[in-house]
Design a protein around this motif. Structure first.
Motif, PDB file in Angstrom:
ATOM      1  N   ASP A   1     -11.902  -3.112   2.429  1.00 29.11           N
ATOM      2  CA  ASP A   1     -11.485  -4.151   1.473  1.00 29.11           C
ATOM      3  C   ASP A   1     -10.709  -5.282   2.134  1.00 29.11           C
ATOM      4  OD1 ASP A   1     -12.653  -2.746  -0.597  1.00 29.11           O
ATOM      5  OD2 ASP A   1     -10.796  -1.717  -1.157  1.00 29.11           O
TER       6      ASP A   1
ATOM      7  N   ASN B   1     -11.224   3.099   3.124  1.00 28.60           N
ATOM      8  CA  ASN B   1     -11.488   2.233   1.970  1.00 28.60           C
ATOM      9  C   ASN B   1     -10.671   0.937   2.053  1.00 28.60           C
ATOM     10  OD1 ASN B   1     -13.219   4.177   0.971  1.00 28.60           O
ATOM     11  ND2 ASN B   1     -11.714   5.044  -0.441  1.00 28.60           N
ATOM     12  N   LEU B   2      -9.408   1.057   2.477  1.00 28.53           N
ATOM     13  CA  LEU B   2      -8.563  -0.141   2.596  1.00 28.53           C
ATOM     14  C   LEU B   2      -9.103  -1.087   3.659  1.00 28.53           C
ATOM     15  CD1 LEU B   2      -4.958   1.371   2.305  1.00 28.53           C
ATOM     16  CD2 LEU B   2      -6.179  -0.003   0.605  1.00 28.53           C
TER      17      LEU B   2
ATOM     18  N   TRP C   1       3.231   3.863  -7.100  1.00 28.04           N
ATOM     19  CA  TRP C   1       2.923   4.255  -5.732  1.00 28.04           C
ATOM     20  C   TRP C   1       1.669   3.541  -5.262  1.00 28.04           C
ATOM     21  CZ3 TRP C   1       6.592   6.231  -3.069  1.00 28.04           C
ATOM     22  CH2 TRP C   1       7.501   7.129  -3.629  1.00 28.04           C
ATOM     23  N   GLY C   2       1.646   3.191  -3.980  1.00 27.99           N
ATOM     24  CA  GLY C   2       0.489   2.541  -3.395  1.00 27.99           C
ATOM     25  C   GLY C   2      -0.570   3.537  -2.941  1.00 27.99           C
ATOM     26  N   GLU C   3      -1.681   3.009  -2.449  1.00 26.00           N
ATOM     27  CA  GLU C   3      -2.821   3.855  -2.070  1.00 26.00           C
ATOM     28  C   GLU C   3      -2.489   4.830  -0.943  1.00 26.00           C
ATOM     29  OE1 GLU C   3      -2.833   0.686  -2.603  1.00 26.00           O
ATOM     30  OE2 GLU C   3      -4.610   0.009  -3.703  1.00 26.00           O
TER      31      GLU C   3
ATOM     32  N   TYR D   1       0.816  -1.210   0.000  1.00 23.70           N
ATOM     33  CA  TYR D   1       0.000   0.000   0.000  1.00 23.70           C
ATOM     34  C   TYR D   1       0.856   1.269   0.000  1.00 23.70           C
ATOM     35  CZ  TYR D   1      -3.483  -3.479   1.139  1.00 23.70           C
ATOM     36  OH  TYR D   1      -4.290  -4.594   1.112  1.00 23.70           O
TER      37      TYR D   1
ATOM     38  N   ILE E   1      -8.657   7.084   2.243  1.00 23.06           N
ATOM     39  CA  ILE E   1      -7.954   5.915   1.708  1.00 23.06           C
ATOM     40  C   ILE E   1      -7.884   4.819   2.768  1.00 23.06           C
ATOM     41  CG2 ILE E   1      -5.717   5.074   0.909  1.00 23.06           C
ATOM     42  CD1 ILE E   1      -7.138   6.607  -1.232  1.00 23.06           C
TER      43      ILE E   1
ATOM     44  N   VAL F   1      -0.574   7.774  -2.302  1.00 21.83           N
ATOM     45  CA  VAL F   1      -1.495   8.624  -3.068  1.00 21.83           C
ATOM     46  C   VAL F   1      -2.344   9.467  -2.115  1.00 21.83           C
ATOM     47  CG1 VAL F   1      -3.479   8.624  -4.636  1.00 21.83           C
ATOM     48  CG2 VAL F   1      -1.565   7.063  -5.048  1.00 21.83           C
ATOM     49  N   GLY F   2      -2.835   8.836  -1.044  1.00 14.19           N
ATOM     50  CA  GLY F   2      -3.616   9.573  -0.061  1.00 14.19           C
ATOM     51  C   GLY F   2      -2.811  10.644   0.637  1.00 14.19           C
TER      52      GLY F   2
ATOM     53  N   VAL G   1     -11.091  12.308  -1.495  1.00 16.36           N
ATOM     54  CA  VAL G   1      -9.923  11.431  -1.508  1.00 16.36           C
ATOM     55  C   VAL G   1      -8.775  12.090  -0.757  1.00 16.36           C
ATOM     56  CG1 VAL G   1      -8.238  10.219  -2.942  1.00 16.36           C
ATOM     57  CG2 VAL G   1     -10.615  10.397  -3.694  1.00 16.36           C
TER      58      VAL G   1
END
Length: 269
Positions: free
Chosen positions: A232, A228-229, A64-66, A53, A225, A69-70, A220
């Motif tokens: 999931d 959301n992770l 790049w992971g989430e 991530y 993030i 990005v966050g 976002v």
């Protein structure tokens, strides 16, 4: 406000590692308590999954992971909101110091409204009430909410910094024929920077932490993030610990960096 001498600045910088160390001890204690509680629940830790991530190496190359990005989105949101908050805060402070009845009333009314409004309610006001009227998207509503909320706090920093400049500076500028705008631009505001820099740094850190509130409208950023992770992967502890650590590193870098700038600026003035 007393002027810091080089000796005091050196002592201040030496105290920073101690403060950071104590902070890390407290954070470690919180992590240990959470870890013990999770172990008692029989939680299945999956830390080995966390690096993906942050970054990935795929057939297409480095990505790049989430979480990264966050982080970038959080920085962009915070910097944009802080820029507009600073402009609006300066305007409100100047109105309050202008001596004009209408200007002072507008400034006081703005301050009382914002300071007595929870930031979550203010966010809902911008997004659900003003958003449909002015066609504001989620991001714009979030920036406006953060900017308005923190502008009220920043305006008080500006007002205190301006009032910290000796009155003789005003008299000297007036004696050489400077207008009020020129006095602010060339005399008062440059001298007030050293008084405003420490609290402005604190306000920037405050804004970064406040930016997490926009996750409730699904903008976002780092907290969104993380949520959301978790939905999931169901790795609640790992995700939230990691998000907290990222926020901690970001705010510490900002605080230490600006403290060094402040020390350098004060020594040279």
């Amino acid at each position: 406000m007393p002027r810091r001498t080089p000796k005091n600045i050196k002592s201040f910088l030496n105290a920073v590692p101690v403060a950071v160390g104590l902070y890390l001890i407290v954070v470690f204690g919180i992590f240990w308590l959470a870890y013990s509680g999770a172990q008692a629940m029989g939680y299945n830790w999956q830390w080995y999954r966390m690096p993906q991530y942050f970054y990935r190496l795929t057939d297409d190359g480095f990505q790049w992971g989430e979480i990264m990005v966050g982080l970038v989105k959080t920085i962009q949101l915070s910097v944009t909101a802080f820029f507009f908050a600073t402009l609006l805060g300066l305007i409100v402070a100047l109105l309050r110091l202008s001596g004009l009845v209408v200007g002072g009333a507008v400034a006081v009314g703005f301050l009382e409204f914002v300071r007595n409004m929870p930031i979550l309610v203010l966010l809902y006001l911008f997004y659900y009430v003003l958003g449909p009227v002015f066609d504001l998207d989620r991001y714009t509503a979030s920036v406006m909410c953060l900017a308005v909320f923190h502008a009220a706090l920043i305006s008080e920093i500006f007002r205190a910094g301006i009032n910290s400049v000796p009155k003789g500076q005003w008299e000297g500028a007036k004696s050489i024929g400077m207008s009020k705008a020129q006095t602010y631009r060339y005399i008062i505001l440059p001298q007030s920077v050293k008084f405003m820099l420490p609290p402005m740094t604190g306000e920037m850190v405050h804004l970064i932490k406040s930016s997490a509130i926009v996750s409730v409208i699904a903008v976002v950023e780092l907290t969104t993030i993380g949520r959301n992770l978790i939905s999931d992967t169901y790795m609640s502890f790992e995700i939230w610990f990691t998000i907290a650590a990222v926020y901690l590193v970001l705010t510490l870098i900002l605080s230490i960096g600006v403290s060094r700038i402040e020390a350098k600026y004060t020594v040279q003035t």
